[in-house]
Design a protein around this motif. Structure first.
Motif, PDB file in Angstrom:
ATOM      1  N   SER A  48       0.787  -1.273  -0.068  1.00 27.93           N
ATOM      2  CA  SER A  48       0.015  -0.017  -0.104  1.00 27.93           C
ATOM      3  C   SER A  48       0.794   1.330  -0.050  1.00 27.93           C
ATOM      4  CB  SER A  48      -0.958   0.073   1.204  1.00 27.93           C
ATOM      5  OG  SER A  48      -1.341   1.368   1.413  1.00 27.93           O
ATOM      6  N   ILE A  49       0.445   2.449  -0.567  1.00 28.33           N
ATOM      7  CA  ILE A  49       1.190   3.705  -0.533  1.00 28.33           C
ATOM      8  C   ILE A  49       1.488   4.122   1.036  1.00 28.33           C
ATOM      9  CG2 ILE A  49       0.451   4.177  -2.956  1.00 28.33           C
ATOM     10  CD1 ILE A  49      -1.360   6.257  -1.392  1.00 28.33           C
ATOM     11  N   VAL A  50       0.654   3.646   1.724  1.00 27.28           N
ATOM     12  CA  VAL A  50       0.698   4.091   3.219  1.00 27.28           C
ATOM     13  C   VAL A  50       2.135   3.862   3.862  1.00 27.28           C
ATOM     14  CG1 VAL A  50      -0.288   3.568   5.453  1.00 27.28           C
ATOM     15  CG2 VAL A  50      -1.681   3.892   3.839  1.00 27.28           C
ATOM     16  N   ALA A  68      -0.149  15.972  23.274  1.00 28.15           N
ATOM     17  CA  ALA A  68       0.080  14.981  24.061  1.00 28.15           C
ATOM     18  C   ALA A  68      -0.171  13.371  24.024  1.00 28.15           C
ATOM     19  CB  ALA A  68      -0.290  15.426  25.456  1.00 28.15           C
ATOM     20  N   ALA A  69      -1.014  13.273  23.139  1.00 32.79           N
ATOM     21  CA  ALA A  69      -1.061  12.075  22.793  1.00 32.79           C
ATOM     22  C   ALA A  69      -0.220  11.238  22.219  1.00 32.79           C
ATOM     23  CB  ALA A  69      -2.674  11.887  22.033  1.00 32.79           C
ATOM     24  N   HIS A  70       0.533  11.995  21.410  1.00 37.37           N
ATOM     25  CA  HIS A  70       1.634  11.375  20.720  1.00 37.37           C
ATOM     26  C   HIS A  70       2.807  10.665  21.651  1.00 37.37           C
ATOM     27  CE1 HIS A  70       0.228  13.355  17.070  1.00 37.37           C
ATOM     28  NE2 HIS A  70       0.486  14.588  17.525  1.00 37.37           N
ATOM     29  N   PHE A  71       2.660  11.026  22.864  1.00 32.22           N
ATOM     30  CA  PHE A  71       3.801  10.444  23.789  1.00 32.22           C
ATOM     31  C   PHE A  71       3.352   9.379  24.416  1.00 32.22           C
ATOM     32  CE2 PHE A  71       4.081  15.334  24.729  1.00 32.22           C
ATOM     33  CZ  PHE A  71       4.706  15.623  23.892  1.00 32.22           C
ATOM     34  N   THR A  72       2.241   8.712  24.083  1.00 34.22           N
ATOM     35  CA  THR A  72       1.804   7.248  24.780  1.00 34.22           C
ATOM     36  C   THR A  72       1.652   6.252  23.246  1.00 34.22           C
ATOM     37  OG1 THR A  72      -0.938   7.778  24.028  1.00 34.22           O
ATOM     38  CG2 THR A  72       0.142   8.269  26.189  1.00 34.22           C
ATOM     39  N   VAL A  73       1.950   4.873  23.619  1.00 29.06           N
ATOM     40  CA  VAL A  73       2.040   3.860  22.655  1.00 29.06           C
ATOM     41  C   VAL A  73       0.548   3.864  22.100  1.00 29.06           C
ATOM     42  CG1 VAL A  73       2.715   1.490  22.224  1.00 29.06           C
ATOM     43  CG2 VAL A  73       4.149   2.968  24.019  1.00 29.06           C
ATOM     44  N   PRO A  74       0.368   3.951  20.841  1.00 29.42           N
ATOM     45  CA  PRO A  74      -0.853   3.876  20.000  1.00 29.42           C
ATOM     46  C   PRO A  74      -1.231   2.222  20.182  1.00 29.42           C
ATOM     47  CG  PRO A  74       0.928   3.782  18.526  1.00 29.42           C
ATOM     48  CD  PRO A  74       1.652   4.064  19.766  1.00 29.42           C
ATOM     49  N   GLU A  75      -2.772   2.154  20.417  1.00 28.95           N
ATOM     50  CA  GLU A  75      -3.356   0.990  20.442  1.00 28.95           C
ATOM     51  C   GLU A  75      -3.922   0.293  19.191  1.00 28.95           C
ATOM     52  OE1 GLU A  75      -6.350   1.447  23.340  1.00 28.95           O
ATOM     53  OE2 GLU A  75      -5.142   1.643  24.988  1.00 28.95           O
ATOM     54  N   MET A  76      -3.779   1.356  18.155  1.00 25.48           N
ATOM     55  CA  MET A  76      -4.486   0.988  16.868  1.00 25.48           C
ATOM     56  C   MET A  76      -3.348   1.334  15.674  1.00 25.48           C
ATOM     57  SD  MET A  76      -8.537   2.315  17.216  1.00 25.48           S
ATOM     58  CE  MET A  76      -8.697   1.503  15.368  1.00 25.48           C
ATOM     59  N   THR A  77      -3.366   0.534  14.579  1.00 24.94           N
ATOM     60  CA  THR A  77      -2.639   0.822  13.663  1.00 24.94           C
ATOM     61  C   THR A  77      -3.490   0.933  12.204  1.00 24.94           C
ATOM     62  OG1 THR A  77      -2.605  -1.687  12.883  1.00 24.94           O
ATOM     63  CG2 THR A  77      -0.703  -0.878  14.423  1.00 24.94           C
ATOM     64  N   ARG A  78      -2.977   1.885  11.589  1.00 26.83           N
ATOM     65  CA  ARG A  78      -3.752   2.362  10.235  1.00 26.83           C
ATOM     66  C   ARG A  78      -4.003   1.110   9.364  1.00 26.83           C
ATOM     67  NH1 ARG A  78      -4.623   6.994   7.476  1.00 26.83           N
ATOM     68  NH2 ARG A  78      -3.468   8.252   8.877  1.00 26.83           N
ATOM     69  N   HIS A  79      -5.329   1.096   8.683  1.00 29.46           N
ATOM     70  CA  HIS A  79      -5.476  -0.077   7.757  1.00 29.46           C
ATOM     71  C   HIS A  79      -4.817   0.337   6.536  1.00 29.46           C
ATOM     72  CE1 HIS A  79      -8.097  -2.255   4.838  1.00 29.46           C
ATOM     73  NE2 HIS A  79      -8.394  -2.687   5.795  1.00 29.46           N
ATOM     74  N   ARG A  80      -4.133  -0.723   6.221  1.00 32.32           N
ATOM     75  CA  ARG A  80      -3.090  -0.557   4.985  1.00 32.32           C
ATOM     76  C   ARG A  80      -3.950  -0.051   3.803  1.00 32.32           C
ATOM     77  NH1 ARG A  80       1.912   0.503   6.894  1.00 32.32           N
ATOM     78  NH2 ARG A  80       2.537  -1.099   8.359  1.00 32.32           N
ATOM     79  N   ALA A  81      -4.975  -0.278   3.434  1.00 34.08           N
ATOM     80  CA  ALA A  81      -5.717  -0.033   2.248  1.00 34.08           C
ATOM     81  C   ALA A  81      -6.125   1.423   2.219  1.00 34.08           C
ATOM     82  CB  ALA A  81      -6.804  -0.899   2.077  1.00 34.08           C
ATOM     83  N   GLU A  82      -5.861   2.263   3.527  1.00 36.06           N
ATOM     84  CA  GLU A  82      -6.526   3.524   3.549  1.00 36.06           C
ATOM     85  C   GLU A  82      -5.597   4.370   3.067  1.00 36.06           C
ATOM     86  OE1 GLU A  82      -7.689   6.710   7.068  1.00 36.06           O
ATOM     87  OE2 GLU A  82      -6.948   4.499   7.581  1.00 36.06           O
ATOM     88  N   TRP A  83      -6.496   5.437   2.004  1.00 37.36           N
ATOM     89  CA  TRP A  83      -5.486   6.701   1.584  1.00 37.36           C
ATOM     90  C   TRP A  83      -5.356   7.721   2.780  1.00 37.36           C
ATOM     91  CZ3 TRP A  83      -3.444   7.524  -3.419  1.00 37.36           C
ATOM     92  CH2 TRP A  83      -3.835   6.557  -4.331  1.00 37.36           C
ATOM     93  N   PRO A  84      -4.037   8.003   3.040  1.00 33.64           N
ATOM     94  CA  PRO A  84      -3.852   8.896   4.182  1.00 33.64           C
ATOM     95  C   PRO A  84      -4.093  10.489   3.649  1.00 33.64           C
ATOM     96  CG  PRO A  84      -1.826   8.474   3.038  1.00 33.64           C
ATOM     97  CD  PRO A  84      -2.879   7.726   2.096  1.00 33.64           C
ATOM     98  N   THR A  85      -4.177  11.246   4.901  1.00 29.76           N
ATOM     99  CA  THR A  85      -4.247  12.738   4.674  1.00 29.76           C
ATOM    100  C   THR A  85      -2.925  13.163   4.231  1.00 29.76           C
ATOM    101  OG1 THR A  85      -5.844  12.991   6.518  1.00 29.76           O
ATOM    102  CG2 THR A  85      -4.354  14.788   5.993  1.00 29.76           C
ATOM    103  N   PRO A  86      -2.949  14.191   3.385  1.00 27.80           N
ATOM    104  CA  PRO A  86      -1.954  14.745   2.613  1.00 27.80           C
ATOM    105  C   PRO A  86      -0.641  14.651   3.372  1.00 27.80           C
ATOM    106  CG  PRO A  86      -3.724  16.110   2.119  1.00 27.80           C
ATOM    107  CD  PRO A  86      -4.379  15.174   3.059  1.00 27.80           C
ATOM    108  N   VAL A  87      -0.412  15.066   4.452  1.00 18.90           N
ATOM    109  CA  VAL A  87       0.747  15.078   5.555  1.00 18.90           C
ATOM    110  C   VAL A  87       0.333  14.975   6.923  1.00 18.90           C
ATOM    111  CG1 VAL A  87       2.529  16.423   6.198  1.00 18.90           C
ATOM    112  CG2 VAL A  87       1.995  16.982   3.830  1.00 18.90           C
TER     113      VAL A  87
END
Length: 312
Positions: free
Chosen positions: A248-250, A293-312
């Motif tokens: 995936s482009i992700v 501040a949420a960036h400092f915690t370990v994420p519980e979910m991963t992005r779906h590989r087929a999803e087109w992301p936001t530009p940046v």
């Protein structure tokens, strides 16, 4: 009262653009899917319009009669960014709309050539449609959203490992603007007729990757080990390697954005913050002290590989 139609009106950016337009006294039409109409907040100057870009120009035109400005905050692949927005543009032409802000909202997409970034290429292809259009294009460039740039997709912060990764020397300033600030600027730009046919660059803050790491350490109260991943040439090589192996482009598009950010070709030019003095951008310090501040915690979910992301 200026009438504005917003496509993608219930998304994270689009909903805030609607809110800011209403605060500025605009008459807003929110283009939303039937399944999302309940997300539209009641307001005397807000009219939900049920539909989407796949409906085609004939269906969309009924919502555009009397509209002066169209703002597109849609996200997706080529069927949305190119095909869908072209249908919206055709409908706007038939209805006599004066201006359209396409869904760019990224770095300076037109500072580098085709082939550098797959998502930028989609937006550049759509931009070509304005060359023969009666609708004037206004492209809004804001740099990177910290909400995404400091998230997992960009591989800068790794909360589990406690690392902050940098390609290149990390000293070139990069452009960062939060999603709420982007919405505030976009509403002001949409209501500014002087922006017809122009690229408008606005920014929250400019700072280098090394300065950003310092901000992260100060806000989190912990040390983040600096990982130097290689030169910009190494970064380009890594993008090519991933393109051959990715499902995936992700898996590589965020690094494509970083190439153009770190070599300066995507840097904002002629920044126009002074044209909109009532928009007070959020500093990185304030962002990280709040929702960031949420960036400092370990994420519980991963992005779906087929999803087109936001530009940046």
């Amino acid at each position: 009262m200026t009438t504005v139609l917003v496509a993608g009106a219930t998304g994270s950016l689009g909903s805030l653009i609607v809110e800011n337009l209403l605060d500025r006294g605009a008459d807003v039409r929110a283009l939303v899917r039937k399944s999302s109409v309940n997300k539209v907040t009641a307001h005397p100057n807000l009219t939900p319009c049920i539909g989407d870009l796949t409906g085609g120009a004939d269906t969309l035109q009924q919502y555009l009669d009397g509209v002066e400005v169209v703002v597109s905050a849609v996200q997706g692949g080529p069927e949305v960014i190119i095909d869908g927005q072209q249908e919206l543009l055709r409908a706007a032409e038939r209805a006599g709309v004066h201006r359209m802000i396409p869904s760019d909202f990224s770095t300076n997409l037109y500072g580098y050539s085709y082939g550098v970034n797959v998502l930028s290429d989609l937006r550049r292809v759509f931009a070509d449609a304005f060359a023969t259009s009666t609708v004037a294009r206004t492209s809004v460039a804001i740099g990177a959203f910290p909400e995404y740039f400091l998230g997992p997709v960009h591989e800068v912060l790794d909360p589990a490992a406690g690392t902050f990764s940098v390609w290149g020397d990390g000293t070139r300033p990069i452009d960062i603007t939060t999603i709420p600030d982007t919405a505030a600027f976009t509403a002001a730009i949409a209501l500014d007729p002087k922006t017809a046919g122009r690229d408008v660059h606005v920014v929250g803050q400019q700072l280098s990757m090394l300065e950003l790491r310092n901000e992260v350490e100060a806000a989190s109260g912990r040390r983040w080990e600096l990982v130097r991943k290689g030169t910009l040439q190494d970064l380009r090589a890594e993008v090519v390697r991933r393109q051959y192996t990715a499902s995936s482009i992700v898996e590589y598009v965020a690094l494509q954005h970083q190439v153009a950010m770190f070599d300066g070709t995507a840097s904002l030019r002629d920044i126009r913050n002074a044209d909109y003095p009532d928009v007070a951008p959020t500093s990185v310090t304030a962002y990280l002290a709040g929702s960031g501040a949420a960036h400092f915690t370990v994420p519980e979910m991963t992005r779906h590989r087929a999803e087109w992301p936001t530009p940046v």
